[in-house]
Design a protein around this motif. Structure first.
Motif, PDB file in Angstrom:
ATOM      1  N   ARG A   1      28.172 -14.714   0.435  1.00 59.64           N
ATOM      2  CA  ARG A   1      27.358 -13.693   1.421  1.00 59.64           C
ATOM      3  C   ARG A   1      26.313 -13.481   1.004  1.00 59.64           C
ATOM      4  O   ARG A   1      25.717 -12.738   0.019  1.00 59.64           O
ATOM      5  N   GLY A   2      25.250 -14.180   1.592  1.00 60.82           N
ATOM      6  CA  GLY A   2      23.716 -13.813   1.544  1.00 60.82           C
ATOM      7  C   GLY A   2      23.159 -12.793   2.170  1.00 60.82           C
ATOM      8  O   GLY A   2      23.864 -11.999   2.878  1.00 60.82           O
ATOM      9  N   GLU A   3      21.986 -12.638   2.144  1.00 57.38           N
ATOM     10  CA  GLU A   3      21.327 -11.527   3.086  1.00 57.38           C
ATOM     11  C   GLU A   3      21.406 -11.800   4.320  1.00 57.38           C
ATOM     12  O   GLU A   3      21.296 -12.965   4.770  1.00 57.38           O
ATOM     13  N   ALA A   4      21.519 -10.818   5.184  1.00 57.28           N
ATOM     14  CA  ALA A   4      21.519 -11.122   6.720  1.00 57.28           C
ATOM     15  C   ALA A   4      20.244 -11.849   7.140  1.00 57.28           C
ATOM     16  O   ALA A   4      19.141 -11.316   6.457  1.00 57.28           O
ATOM     17  N   VAL A   5      20.142 -12.450   8.208  1.00 53.36           N
ATOM     18  CA  VAL A   5      18.891 -13.143   8.489  1.00 53.36           C
ATOM     19  C   VAL A   5      17.861 -12.176   8.748  1.00 53.36           C
ATOM     20  O   VAL A   5      16.665 -12.294   8.674  1.00 53.36           O
ATOM     21  N   SER A   6      18.350 -11.075   9.397  1.00 52.52           N
ATOM     22  CA  SER A   6      17.590  -9.603   9.719  1.00 52.52           C
ATOM     23  C   SER A   6      18.153  -8.534   9.255  1.00 52.52           C
ATOM     24  O   SER A   6      19.426  -8.471   9.105  1.00 52.52           O
ATOM     25  N   PRO A   7      17.513  -7.638   8.880  1.00 52.02           N
ATOM     26  CA  PRO A   7      18.022  -6.295   8.390  1.00 52.02           C
ATOM     27  C   PRO A   7      18.869  -5.711   9.735  1.00 52.02           C
ATOM     28  O   PRO A   7      19.870  -4.700   9.100  1.00 52.02           O
ATOM     29  N   LEU A   8      18.627  -5.911  10.792  1.00 53.14           N
ATOM     30  CA  LEU A   8      19.198  -5.203  11.753  1.00 53.14           C
ATOM     31  C   LEU A   8      20.580  -5.878  11.996  1.00 53.14           C
ATOM     32  O   LEU A   8      21.395  -5.481  13.080  1.00 53.14           O
ATOM     33  N   GLN A   9      20.918  -7.119  11.608  1.00 49.64           N
ATOM     34  CA  GLN A   9      22.141  -7.955  11.728  1.00 49.64           C
ATOM     35  C   GLN A   9      23.347  -7.566  10.863  1.00 49.64           C
ATOM     36  O   GLN A   9      23.174  -7.968   9.855  1.00 49.64           O
ATOM     37  N   SER A  10      24.065  -6.646  11.102  1.00 48.50           N
ATOM     38  CA  SER A  10      25.246  -6.299  10.297  1.00 48.50           C
ATOM     39  C   SER A  10      26.683  -6.400  10.963  1.00 48.50           C
ATOM     40  O   SER A  10      27.529  -6.056  10.478  1.00 48.50           O
ATOM     41  N   PHE A  11      26.693  -7.569  11.902  1.00 51.99           N
ATOM     42  CA  PHE A  11      27.968  -7.786  12.652  1.00 51.99           C
ATOM     43  C   PHE A  11      28.769  -8.701  11.750  1.00 51.99           C
ATOM     44  O   PHE A  11      28.372  -9.492  10.832  1.00 51.99           O
ATOM     45  N   ARG A  12      30.044  -8.649  11.903  1.00 53.51           N
ATOM     46  CA  ARG A  12      30.942  -9.383  11.143  1.00 53.51           C
ATOM     47  C   ARG A  12      31.226 -10.878  11.708  1.00 53.51           C
ATOM     48  O   ARG A  12      30.946 -10.934  12.804  1.00 53.51           O
ATOM     49  N   PRO A  13      31.391 -11.803  10.677  1.00 59.77           N
ATOM     50  CA  PRO A  13      31.557 -13.299  11.109  1.00 59.77           C
ATOM     51  C   PRO A  13      32.687 -13.489  12.103  1.00 59.77           C
ATOM     52  O   PRO A  13      33.661 -12.600  11.913  1.00 59.77           O
ATOM     53  N   THR A  14      32.440 -14.270  12.989  1.00 55.91           N
ATOM     54  CA  THR A  14      33.755 -14.601  14.026  1.00 55.91           C
ATOM     55  C   THR A  14      33.786 -15.821  14.245  1.00 55.91           C
ATOM     56  O   THR A  14      32.844 -16.721  14.025  1.00 55.91           O
ATOM     57  N   VAL A  15      35.228 -16.410  14.533  1.00 59.86           N
ATOM     58  CA  VAL A  15      35.260 -17.505  14.932  1.00 59.86           C
ATOM     59  C   VAL A  15      36.222 -17.733  16.194  1.00 59.86           C
ATOM     60  O   VAL A  15      37.294 -16.912  16.336  1.00 59.86           O
ATOM     61  N   THR A  16      35.512 -17.944  17.221  1.00 57.63           N
ATOM     62  CA  THR A  16      35.912 -17.742  18.666  1.00 57.63           C
ATOM     63  C   THR A  16      36.505 -19.165  19.201  1.00 57.63           C
ATOM     64  O   THR A  16      35.854 -20.265  19.214  1.00 57.63           O
ATOM     65  N   LEU A  17      37.721 -19.119  19.790  1.00 63.03           N
ATOM     66  CA  LEU A  17      38.145 -20.423  20.231  1.00 63.03           C
ATOM     67  C   LEU A  17      38.230 -20.335  21.905  1.00 63.03           C
ATOM     68  O   LEU A  17      38.609 -19.405  22.379  1.00 63.03           O
ATOM     69  N   ARG A  18      37.624 -21.417  22.397  1.00 67.45           N
ATOM     70  CA  ARG A  18      37.775 -21.361  23.979  1.00 67.45           C
ATOM     71  C   ARG A  18      38.312 -22.726  24.257  1.00 67.45           C
ATOM     72  O   ARG A  18      38.153 -23.843  24.015  1.00 67.45           O
ATOM     73  N   ARG A  19      39.622 -22.271  25.339  1.00 65.16           N
ATOM     74  CA  ARG A  19      40.496 -23.360  25.403  1.00 65.16           C
ATOM     75  C   ARG A  19      40.390 -23.439  26.962  1.00 65.16           C
ATOM     76  O   ARG A  19      40.919 -22.745  27.739  1.00 65.16           O
ATOM     77  N   HIS A  20      40.594 -24.841  27.468  1.00 62.04           N
ATOM     78  CA  HIS A  20      40.761 -25.152  29.053  1.00 62.04           C
ATOM     79  C   HIS A  20      41.528 -26.409  29.051  1.00 62.04           C
ATOM     80  O   HIS A  20      41.259 -27.531  28.599  1.00 62.04           O
ATOM     81  N   ILE A  21      42.804 -26.469  29.597  1.00 60.34           N
ATOM     82  CA  ILE A  21      43.656 -27.405  29.939  1.00 60.34           C
ATOM     83  C   ILE A  21      43.957 -27.769  31.305  1.00 60.34           C
ATOM     84  O   ILE A  21      43.753 -26.855  31.936  1.00 60.34           O
ATOM     85  N   ASP A  22      43.963 -29.160  31.830  1.00 60.47           N
ATOM     86  CA  ASP A  22      44.321 -29.354  33.123  1.00 60.47           C
ATOM     87  C   ASP A  22      45.345 -30.776  33.129  1.00 60.47           C
ATOM     88  O   ASP A  22      45.213 -31.484  32.195  1.00 60.47           O
TER      89      ASP A  22
END
Length: 228
Positions: free
Chosen positions: A207-228
């Protein structure tokens, strides 16, 4: 890291799509980017990251079984804007009931970004078409994984090695002759493994320093799925 079968005839369309995506993602950033910002050509610039991936399979009487898979990892770093496009297209055409076609396209796209993104232009789509092809098996699956962290983050070598193993399994899956329902189930299972791996990588990263002091959001991993 990418896996793709040799393709023919798609280069021009791919370049055109990439150019349109660069234009769409860079629009509106002129005021946000300092004068004299360095450009990195067709992939945008250091303020805008671009990722475009596609799997395309096309089966017909002369080639009754076709498959294509894409497994790409894009570590884009710190960007104000990100444009990510992932697509899978499978088409079966003109085969007969006694000699049916099989077409399978699977595309997995992993994108990692750092910091607050002013604009995220992400699209994930798939299309499977049976064109006058009674009894044909056609499947397209697109899976897009977006990793976002407030601090600098890179995938470790062990994580990349594990992604390479999953990539090989994806290639084996799309070349298999298993029922389409089984291919879909196994593709979903592989996607779940990718999500678990990426979440573990984010959790274990320093956990390094945030890129900006204003950036304090939590890390996220988002999956987008589309099948046909």
């Amino acid at each position: 890291m990418t896996h793709r079968k040799p393709r023919h005839g798609h280069g021009g369309r791919r370049v055109a799509r990439l150019g349109m995506l660069v234009a769409a993602c860079t629009a509106g950033f002129a005021t946000a980017s300092p004068a004299g910002a360095a450009s990195s050509g067709s992939t945008g610039n250091r303020y805008v990251g671009i990722a475009v991936d596609e799997a395309h399979a096309n089966a017909g009487p002369g080639n009754r079984v076709d498959y294509d898979d894409e497994f790409a990892v894009h570590e884009l770093g710190t960007r104000l804007g990100v444009g990510a496009r992932n697509r899978a297209v499978a088409r079966s055409a003109g085969c007969s009931l006694d000699r049916p076609c099989r077409s399978v396209a699977l595309s997995f796209q992993v994108v990692t970004v750092t910091g607050t993104i002013t604009r995220l232009n992400a699209a994930n789509a798939s299309r499977a078409v049976n064109d006058h092809c009674e009894g044909c098996q056609t499947f397209a699956g697109a899976y897009q994984f977006i990793v976002s962290t407030p601090y600098s983050f890179t995938l470790s070598r062990p994580v990349r090695n594990e992604l390479a193993r999953l990539e090989r399994r994806l290639g084996e899956l799309e070349r298999s002759r298993e029922p389409i329902s089984t291919v879909e189930t196994r593709a979903d299972s592989l996607a779940a493994e990718v999500v678990t791996l990426l979440r573990g990588a984010v959790a274990a990263a320093p956990r390094g320093e945030a890129v900006s002091p204003l950036q304090s959001f939590r890390p996220t991993v988002t999956l987008r799925r589309h099948i046909d």
